[in-house]
Design a protein around this motif. Structure first.
Motif, PDB file in Angstrom:
ATOM      1  N   UNK A 128      25.842  36.261-139.056  1.00 24.01           N
ATOM      2  CA  UNK A 128      24.783  36.073-138.072  1.00 24.01           C
ATOM      3  C   UNK A 128      24.424  34.607-137.844  1.00 24.01           C
ATOM      4  N   UNK A 129      24.397  33.757-138.879  1.00 24.34           N
ATOM      5  CA  UNK A 129      24.079  32.337-138.634  1.00 24.34           C
ATOM      6  C   UNK A 129      25.022  31.665-137.639  1.00 24.34           C
ATOM      7  N   UNK A 130      26.256  32.163-137.518  1.00 25.76           N
ATOM      8  CA  UNK A 130      27.209  31.566-136.579  1.00 25.76           C
ATOM      9  C   UNK A 130      26.783  31.742-135.123  1.00 25.76           C
ATOM     10  N   UNK A 131      25.859  32.674-134.903  1.00 21.27           N
ATOM     11  CA  UNK A 131      25.458  32.969-133.523  1.00 21.27           C
ATOM     12  C   UNK A 131      24.040  32.509-133.218  1.00 21.27           C
ATOM     13  N   UNK A 132      23.499  31.620-134.038  1.00 19.66           N
ATOM     14  CA  UNK A 132      22.118  31.188-133.829  1.00 19.66           C
ATOM     15  C   UNK A 132      21.965  30.391-132.539  1.00 19.66           C
ATOM     16  N   UNK A 133      23.070  29.886-132.007  1.00 16.58           N
ATOM     17  CA  UNK A 133      23.020  29.255-130.685  1.00 16.58           C
ATOM     18  C   UNK A 133      24.237  29.701-129.864  1.00 16.58           C
TER      19      UNK A 133
END
Length: 346
Positions: A128-133
């Motif tokens: 999920x952190x990979x999609x924070x932007x």
């Protein structure tokens, strides 16, 4: 089933939000629901995730408005990961990018702890952190994306503008709801440097090919378990149109919803996303489509699912909760032999 929803803040939640609809649907289906603000998570000395959560009684709520009011008026209770079956991360990190930067990553950080505690966490908190932007968008096949550069360099953006024959879209790398999205044309290029300066205050800038079909709006489609969400032959997809001459079709930016015609191009595009979504354990996402191009992938808190249910007369939220129920059954059968990322998309 005991299911917790992570949001930004209970005080800022609104009755028309998809998360409220999902929580109400789960409540109506007989599940115990908890709502947790991103700043109300904690780590206990015994290694378990804890949280202050808002709950409702067993009352049958007739509307999302009454349901949300009951949540907001409730006294928060302290819960432990031991009390949960599911943790559904539904906060919008971009809402906290200015005043509460610490709250942007807390849901998936604590979500990873909850996962180790044996809780099913959706979407998978490790990826999920990979999609924070919007950089996550660039991991999908280039053939289905508009031409794009991501930079803070004014000269690179000016060169890209020339390559695009003096027409392009500028927007921030991190953001949602159509905030700070600009169409740059020959007649507006005199303001280019000021626009770049304004957007770059919050970080990197996306310069993107302008798609002429954008004037007809875009289509928001939900994918669940890597595939289009369909109930009774109806797709969870809606066309968003802004008749005010605004390039943004987001509902928050003045766009209005219409029934969408899901064609073969859209389905092929959605299918091209499937391998990456399955690999990353992305249970429920929203994608925005213009013509045959993918404009955006919303992983954290895609909205309009409740609007789609009303538009088509089917309950898409119920289908989402039923899918989570099935995952919990698999988890009970297989235990730790099937990991969180796999369960998330089964």
């Amino acid at each position: 089933m005991k299911i917790a929803f992570i949001i930004n803040d209970i005080k800022t939640e609104k009755k028309g939000y998809t998360t409220v609809d999902l929580a109400l649907t789960a409540h109506r289906m007989g599940h115990e629901i908890y709502v947790i603000g991103a700043g109300e998570l904690a780590y206990a000395s015994d290694g378990f995730m804890t949280a202050r959560a808002y709950i409702v009684q067993e009352t049958k709520y007739k509307s999302a408005e009454n349901f949300l009011k009951a949540l907001q008026k409730s006294d928060p209770v302290t819960i432990n990961a031991k009390d949960l079956d599911v943790l559904f991360i539904r906060n919008d990190p971009s809402d906290d990018m200015n005043d509460r930067t610490w709250a942007q990553n807390s849901p998936y950080v604590f979500g990873q702890i909850a996962m180790r505690n044996g809780v099913l966490v959706l979407n998978h908190p490790v990826t999920l952190p990979n999609s924070i932007n919007k950089m996550y968008f660039q991991h999908f096949p280039e053939i289905i994306r508009p031409k794009t550069i991501i930079t803070r360099d004014v000269r690179e953006i000016e060169d890209f503008f020339k390559e695009q024959k003096s027409r392009m879209i500028l927007k921030p790398l991190q953001g949602s709801g159509g905030k700070n999205v600009f169409l740059i044309e020959e007649k507006t290029k005199k303001n280019l440097k000021q626009i770049i300066e304004a957007i770059s205050r919050d970080g990197y800038i996306i310069a993107q090919e302008y798609l002429p079909k954008a004037v007809d709006g875009d289509t928001r489609m939900f994918l669940m378990n890597g595939e289009p969400l369909v109930v009774n032959g109806k797709y969870a997809a809606i066309r968003r149109v802004n008749n005010n001459g605004d390039i943004r079709s987001n509902i928050h930016a003045g766009g209005h919803p219409e029934k969408a015609k899901v064609d073969d191009d859209m389905l092929r595009l959605a299918d091209a996303l499937r391998p990456k979504l399955i690999q990353d354990g992305m249970f429920l996402i929203g994608i925005d489509i213009v013509g045959d191009k993918l404009m955006e992938v919303n992983v954290f808190s895609p909205g309009t699912l409740n609007i789609m249910s009303k538009t088509y007369g089917v309950d898409f939220s119920k289908a989402v909760i039923q899918s989570i129920e099935r995952k919990i059954r698999y988890k009970e059968i297989y235990g730790p032999d099937v990991n969180n990322a796999t369960l998330a998309v089964l």
